[in-house]
Structures are given as structure tokens and as C-alpha cells.
Write a protein that holds these residues in place. Structure first.
Motif, PDB file in Angstrom:
ATOM      1  N   LEU A  18      22.001  18.542  30.357  1.00 20.41           N
ATOM      2  CA  LEU A  18      21.361  17.250  30.573  1.00 20.41           C
ATOM      3  C   LEU A  18      21.584  16.822  32.011  1.00 20.41           C
ATOM      4  N   ARG A  19      20.491  16.467  32.702  1.00 18.55           N
ATOM      5  CA  ARG A  19      20.597  15.972  34.072  1.00 18.55           C
ATOM      6  C   ARG A  19      19.968  14.596  34.138  1.00 18.55           C
ATOM      7  N   GLN A  20      20.710  13.650  34.677  1.00 17.91           N
ATOM      8  CA  GLN A  20      20.211  12.286  34.786  1.00 17.91           C
ATOM      9  C   GLN A  20      19.228  12.179  35.938  1.00 17.91           C
ATOM     10  N   LEU A  21      18.087  11.538  35.644  1.00 19.15           N
ATOM     11  CA  LEU A  21      17.073  11.273  36.664  1.00 19.15           C
ATOM     12  C   LEU A  21      17.186   9.825  37.101  1.00 19.15           C
ATOM     13  N   ALA A  22      16.519   9.486  38.171  1.00 19.12           N
ATOM     14  CA  ALA A  22      16.549   8.102  38.657  1.00 19.12           C
ATOM     15  C   ALA A  22      15.809   7.199  37.684  1.00 19.12           C
ATOM     16  N   GLY A  23      16.273   6.001  37.533  1.00 18.12           N
ATOM     17  CA  GLY A  23      15.631   5.033  36.656  1.00 18.12           C
ATOM     18  C   GLY A  23      15.684   3.654  37.272  1.00 18.12           C
ATOM     19  N   PRO A  24      14.893   2.734  36.758  1.00 18.70           N
ATOM     20  CA  PRO A  24      14.866   1.388  37.335  1.00 18.70           C
ATOM     21  C   PRO A  24      16.079   0.566  36.920  1.00 18.70           C
ATOM     22  N   THR A  25      16.401  -0.416  37.715  1.00 15.71           N
ATOM     23  CA  THR A  25      17.419  -1.398  37.361  1.00 15.71           C
ATOM     24  C   THR A  25      16.693  -2.684  37.005  1.00 15.71           C
ATOM     25  N   LEU A  26      17.027  -3.226  35.866  1.00 16.18           N
ATOM     26  CA  LEU A  26      16.383  -4.439  35.385  1.00 16.18           C
ATOM     27  C   LEU A  26      17.272  -5.640  35.654  1.00 16.18           C
ATOM     28  N   PRO A  27      16.703  -6.843  35.670  1.00 19.30           N
ATOM     29  CA  PRO A  27      17.514  -8.039  35.902  1.00 19.30           C
ATOM     30  C   PRO A  27      18.664  -8.161  34.898  1.00 19.30           C
ATOM     31  N   ARG A  28      19.758  -8.725  35.342  1.00 18.59           N
ATOM     32  CA  ARG A  28      20.982  -8.843  34.547  1.00 18.59           C
ATOM     33  C   ARG A  28      20.766  -9.565  33.217  1.00 18.59           C
ATOM     34  N   GLN A  29      19.906 -10.568  33.152  1.00 20.20           N
ATOM     35  CA  GLN A  29      19.742 -11.361  31.938  1.00 20.20           C
ATOM     36  C   GLN A  29      18.995 -10.618  30.826  1.00 20.20           C
ATOM     37  N   ILE A  30      18.435  -9.456  31.121  1.00 23.44           N
ATOM     38  CA  ILE A  30      17.715  -8.691  30.102  1.00 23.44           C
ATOM     39  C   ILE A  30      18.693  -7.780  29.384  1.00 23.44           C
ATOM     40  N   THR A  31      18.791  -7.968  28.071  1.00 21.90           N
ATOM     41  CA  THR A  31      19.629  -7.098  27.253  1.00 21.90           C
ATOM     42  C   THR A  31      18.731  -6.408  26.234  1.00 21.90           C
ATOM     43  N   PHE A  32      19.063  -5.186  25.914  1.00 19.96           N
ATOM     44  CA  PHE A  32      18.277  -4.435  24.940  1.00 19.96           C
ATOM     45  C   PHE A  32      19.142  -3.364  24.314  1.00 19.96           C
ATOM     46  N   ASP A  33      18.659  -2.844  23.183  1.00 23.83           N
ATOM     47  CA  ASP A  33      19.446  -1.874  22.435  1.00 23.83           C
ATOM     48  C   ASP A  33      18.730  -0.542  22.271  1.00 23.83           C
ATOM     49  N   GLY A  34      17.449  -0.485  22.449  1.00 22.45           N
ATOM     50  CA  GLY A  34      16.706   0.750  22.277  1.00 22.45           C
ATOM     51  C   GLY A  34      15.245   0.505  22.548  1.00 22.45           C
ATOM     52  N   GLY A  35      14.472   1.554  22.618  1.00 21.64           N
ATOM     53  CA  GLY A  35      13.059   1.398  22.924  1.00 21.64           C
ATOM     54  C   GLY A  35      12.217   2.435  22.220  1.00 21.64           C
ATOM     55  N   LEU A  36      10.920   2.328  22.441  1.00 22.25           N
ATOM     56  CA  LEU A  36       9.943   3.201  21.801  1.00 22.25           C
ATOM     57  C   LEU A  36       8.961   3.669  22.861  1.00 22.25           C
ATOM     58  N   VAL A  37       8.696   4.986  22.914  1.00 26.10           N
ATOM     59  CA  VAL A  37       7.734   5.528  23.858  1.00 26.10           C
ATOM     60  C   VAL A  37       6.376   5.610  23.183  1.00 26.10           C
ATOM     61  N   THR A  38       5.353   5.051  23.825  1.00 22.80           N
ATOM     62  CA  THR A  38       3.989   5.089  23.314  1.00 22.80           C
ATOM     63  C   THR A  38       3.285   6.317  23.873  1.00 22.80           C
ATOM     64  N   PRO A  39       2.653   7.117  22.987  1.00 20.74           N
ATOM     65  CA  PRO A  39       1.940   8.306  23.472  1.00 20.74           C
ATOM     66  C   PRO A  39       0.662   7.911  24.194  1.00 20.74           C
ATOM     67  N   CYS A  55       8.165  -3.749  29.199  1.00 24.48           N
ATOM     68  CA  CYS A  55       7.306  -2.564  29.202  1.00 24.48           C
ATOM     69  C   CYS A  55       7.515  -1.814  30.512  1.00 24.48           C
ATOM     70  N   LEU A  56       7.886  -0.560  30.385  1.00 24.16           N
ATOM     71  CA  LEU A  56       8.219   0.262  31.540  1.00 24.16           C
ATOM     72  C   LEU A  56       7.286   1.462  31.576  1.00 24.16           C
ATOM     73  N   ASN A  57       6.580   1.642  32.681  1.00 22.80           N
ATOM     74  CA  ASN A  57       5.679   2.772  32.872  1.00 22.80           C
ATOM     75  C   ASN A  57       6.529   3.992  33.230  1.00 22.80           C
ATOM     76  N   LEU A  58       6.616   4.964  32.314  1.00 19.61           N
ATOM     77  CA  LEU A  58       7.460   6.137  32.567  1.00 19.61           C
ATOM     78  C   LEU A  58       6.846   7.082  33.596  1.00 19.61           C
ATOM     79  N   ASN A  59       5.547   6.947  33.870  1.00 22.30           N
ATOM     80  CA  ASN A  59       4.935   7.745  34.929  1.00 22.30           C
ATOM     81  C   ASN A  59       5.311   7.190  36.308  1.00 22.30           C
ATOM     82  N   ASN A  60       5.721   5.928  36.333  1.00 26.59           N
ATOM     83  CA  ASN A  60       6.159   5.271  37.569  1.00 26.59           C
ATOM     84  C   ASN A  60       7.318   4.345  37.195  1.00 26.59           C
TER      85      ASN A  60
END
Length: 170
Positions: A18-39, A55-60
Motif C-alpha cells: 500500500l502506498r499513500q497518495l496525496a489527498g486534500p485537506t479539509l477544514p477542521r470543523q468537518i468531521t466524517f466517518d466514511g464515504g461512498l464512491v459513485t461510479p 463531495c470530493l472529485n477523485l479525478n481532481n
């Protein structure tokens, strides 16, 4: 800060790493536990937070936006965005409701059912699957008419999960 991390599964010899890729940093007040990828041609990661959906665009991965509930969402358990990004479905655990939202107006357009816990759009965006501890239901997107239901027998309150096949047939 909250962070979304993307990992690549890279073959090495006869194993995987497993290699970690770069990802976005979200504002501190946003908390979440999991997500769903839309095809679809653009993969969206949608995750519920408290009274909002991110909503996060995984292509960007630096491109993200949020739908605020303005007091109408509360603590969500699951959220999904349609492949065309016109609709978001939100749901709560333990029969506290499933709703459809229009992303263009940012308004709730319909409360679908009191049951819920899991939501997922079909790859063509024409159907929405809702899973709860007691049933699965499929809704026609836009008309928001239930077109199919299957009772589910669960030993507890665990939410039913599900998915559509890539060709929308199953």
C-alpha cells in the motif's frame, strides 16, 4: 484538520504494497466517518458529516464542495451523489429518514421514506438503492417513485448494504 487519504495497491514481487497518495485537506470543523464512491466517468467520493455532505472529485482531489443541510440533515449515516451530480441522497440509521436533494438548487426535494441507513445510485443515475435493517428499496430518480422492494430479515439494527452492477442490470 480532517483528511482524506488515497492509497494505491502496488504489486511488488509476489506481494502487494500500500502506498499513500496525496489527498486534500479539509477544514477542521468537518468531521466524517466514511464515504461512498459513485461510479461514472468522474468518480465522486461523497461522505456525510453533521448537517452537510462533502463531495470530493477523485479525478481532481483538490476539488471538493459541500451541500449544507441548514438544519434539515442532522447527523447523517450515509450520503451518495448521482453520476451526473444533479442529486444527492441522504439517510439516517434506525428509521430516521431518507431524502433526495437537488444539487442545482441545493434544496431537499423529497423525503423518500422513514426507513434507511444506506444509499447508492446506479451507474446510469436512473435508480437509487436504499437499504435499511428491514428492507431494500429501489427508487426512480427524478420522479422519486419507489419501483421495487425486498423485505430483509436482520438479527438486529445493522443496515443493509448493496450495489448495482456496472451495466445496471443487477
Amino acid at each position: 484538520t480532517s483528511a482524506v487519504k488515497e492509497w494505491a495497491l502496488v504489486p511488488t514481487n509476489q506481494e502487494f504494497e500500500l502506498r499513500q497518495l496525496a489527498g486534500p485537506t479539509l477544514p477542521r470543523q468537518i468531521t466524517f466517518d466514511g464515504g461512498l464512491v459513485t461510479p461514472g466517468p468522474v468518480r465522486w467520493l461523497t461522505f456525510p458529516s453533521i448537517d452537510r455532505v462533502i463531495c470530493l472529485n477523485l479525478n481532481n482531489p483538490t476539488s471538493w464542495w459541500e451541500l449544507r443541510g441548514e438544519g434539515l440533515m442532522g447527523p447523517l449515516t450515509c450520503a451518495a451523489i448521482s453520476p451526473d451530480t444533479n442529486w444527492i441522497a441522504t439517510t439516517y440509521w434506525k428509521d430516521r429518514g431518507t431524502s433526495a436533494w437537488d444539487t442545482r438548487t441545493r434544496q431537499r426535494v423529497r423525503e423518500l421514506d422513514r426507513r434507511g441507513g444506506f444509499v447508492s445510485f446506479s451507474p446510469d443515475g436512473r435508480r437509487l438503492l436504499v437499504g435499511s435493517a428491514r428492507h431494500y428499496a429501489v427508487w426512480e430518480v427524478g420522479a422519486w417513485k419507489q419501483v421495487w422492494e425486498l423485505p430483509r430479515h436482520s438479527p438486529g439494527e445493522l443496515v443493509g448494504r448493496g450495489a448495482f452492477s456496472p451495466d445496471n442490470q443487477l
